[in-house]
Design an enzyme around this catalytic site. Structure first.
Site, PDB file in Angstrom:
ATOM      1  N   LYS A  34       0.848  -1.185   0.000  1.00  0.00           N
ATOM      2  CA  LYS A  34       0.000   0.000   0.000  1.00  0.00           C
ATOM      3  C   LYS A  34       0.891   1.246   0.000  1.00  0.00           C
ATOM      4  O   LYS A  34       1.779   1.390   0.849  1.00  0.00           O
ATOM      5  CB  LYS A  34      -0.873  -0.034   1.261  1.00  0.00           C
ATOM      6  CG  LYS A  34      -2.236   0.582   1.090  1.00  0.00           C
ATOM      7  CD  LYS A  34      -3.078   0.302   2.328  1.00  0.00           C
ATOM      8  CE  LYS A  34      -4.414   0.982   2.244  1.00  0.00           C
ATOM      9  NZ  LYS A  34      -5.152   0.865   3.519  1.00  0.00           N
TER      10      LYS A  34
HETATM   11  O1  G3P Z   1      -8.024   1.728   5.462  1.00  0.00           O
HETATM   12  C1  G3P Z   1      -8.418   2.835   4.790  1.00  0.00           C
HETATM   13  C2  G3P Z   1      -9.747   3.454   5.095  1.00  0.00           C
HETATM   14  O2  G3P Z   1     -10.765   2.533   4.917  1.00  0.00           O
HETATM   15  C3  G3P Z   1      -9.826   4.291   6.338  1.00  0.00           C
HETATM   16  O3  G3P Z   1     -11.129   4.517   6.750  1.00  0.00           O
HETATM   17  O4  G3P Z   1     -12.723   5.193   8.496  1.00  0.00           O
HETATM   18  O5  G3P Z   1     -10.302   5.825   8.734  1.00  0.00           O
HETATM   19  O6  G3P Z   1     -11.748   6.924   7.026  1.00  0.00           O
HETATM   20  P1  G3P Z   1     -11.480   5.679   7.816  1.00  0.00           P
END
Ligand code: G3P
Length: 224
Positions: A83
Site C-alpha cells: 500500500k
Molecule cells: O483503510 C483505509 C480506510 O478505509 C480508512 O477509513 O474510516 O479511517 O476513514 P477511515
C-alpha cells in the site's frame, strides 16, 4: 464484488472469515498502531488466516525508502499487497513495483486524476476514501462513479477498492456503481445481513411453529 475487512485486529478478521465471504484485508498505519503489536508479526498472523490480498502500507514518503520497505514486506507472505500513498513518489514506486510483478494498493485517493495516474502506473488496487470526503461535506460516491467511468473509458484493469465505508448505504451504492472491491470494518459488515422485517418475520414463523406443535401434541391421545 469482493469484500475485504479494514482492520489489523486478528479477532475481527477471524470473525469475518468465519462468515465465508471474506476476500482480503486492508491495514493502514493508524489501524496497526491501535493494536500495539509488531507490524510484521501481525501481517504474518493475518496471512495465516486469509489467502486473499492483504494490504500492508509503507511509511516512507520517498521512492527508494518505499521500495526498500516493500521488499521486506513482500517476504512475509505471497499475498501481501504493498500500500502506497497517492503522491508523486508513491506513483513512481507503484510503477517500479508493478514492473517487478509486485501488487500495489494506491491509498488516500481523493480525486479521479490520482486514480487515472496510478492505473497508468500499473496499480492493482486504488483506494478512494469515500467516507472521509462525506465527512467534509463532499460526495464520496461521486468519486467512485468518476473513477469507474474513467477506467471503463480506457479499459484500465486497476480494481476500484471503495474504502472508508461507514454504513450499509455506502456499500449498496458502491456495489450499484460497480466498485470492484469494498473494504469495511467488522461492525459494518455485521449489519449487511440485518433487517428488522427479517427479525420480526423469523420471530413470527418460530412462534407459529411452536404453537402448532403444542396443538398437535395436545390432540394426541395419552399413552396408556
Ligand atoms: O483503510 C483505509 C480506510 O478505509 C480508512 O477509513 O474510516 O479511517 O476513514 P477511515
Amino acid at each position: 464484488m469482493d469484500i475485504y475487512i479494514d482492520t489489523a485486529n486478528l479477532d475481527d478478521i477471524k470473525e469475518a472469515a468465519s462468515y465465508g465471504i471474506l476476500d482480503g484485508v486492508t491495514t493502514n498505519p493508524s489501524l496497526v498502531a491501535k493494536e500495539g503489536v509488531d507490524f510484521h508479526d501481525r501481517l504474518s498472523e493475518i496471512c495465516e488466516v486469509v489467502d486473499g490480498p492483504v494490504s500492508a502500507e509503507v511509511v516512507s514518503i520517498e521512492h527508494d525508502g518505499m521500495i526498500a520497505e516493500a521488499m521486506e514486506l513482500t517476504k512475509i507472505a505471497k499475498n501481501i499487497v504493498i500500500k502506497l500513498p497517492c503522491i508523486t513518489e508513491g506513483l513512481k514506486a507503484c510503477k517500479t513495483l508493478s514492473d517487478e510483478g509486485i501488487k500495489t494498493n494506491m491509498t488516500l485517493c481523493f480525486q479521479p486524476l490520482q486514480a487515472l495516474m496510478v492505473a497508468k502506473a500499473g496499480a492493482f488496487l486504488v483506494s478512494p476514501f469515500l467516507g472521509r470526503i462525506d465527512d467534509i461535506g463532499g460526495d464520496g460516491m461521486e468519486l467512485i462513479q468518476q473513477i469507474r467511468q474513467v477506467y471503463d473509458n480506457y479499459g484500465y484493469q486497476t480494481k476500484i477498492l471503495s474504502a472508508s465505508i461507514r454504513h450499509p448505504l455506502h456499500m449498496v451504492q458502491a456495489a450499484m456503481i460497480g466498485s470492484d472491491v469494498a473494504t469495511v470494518p467488522l461492525k459494518v459488515i455485521q449489519q449487511f445481513m440485518k433487517h428488522p422485517l427479517t427479525a420480526s418475520g423469523l420471530e413470527a414463523f418460530l412462534a407459529d411453529w411452536d404453537r402448532a406443535q403444542a396443538i398437535l401434541k395436545s390432540n394426541q391421545p395419552a399413552m396408556a
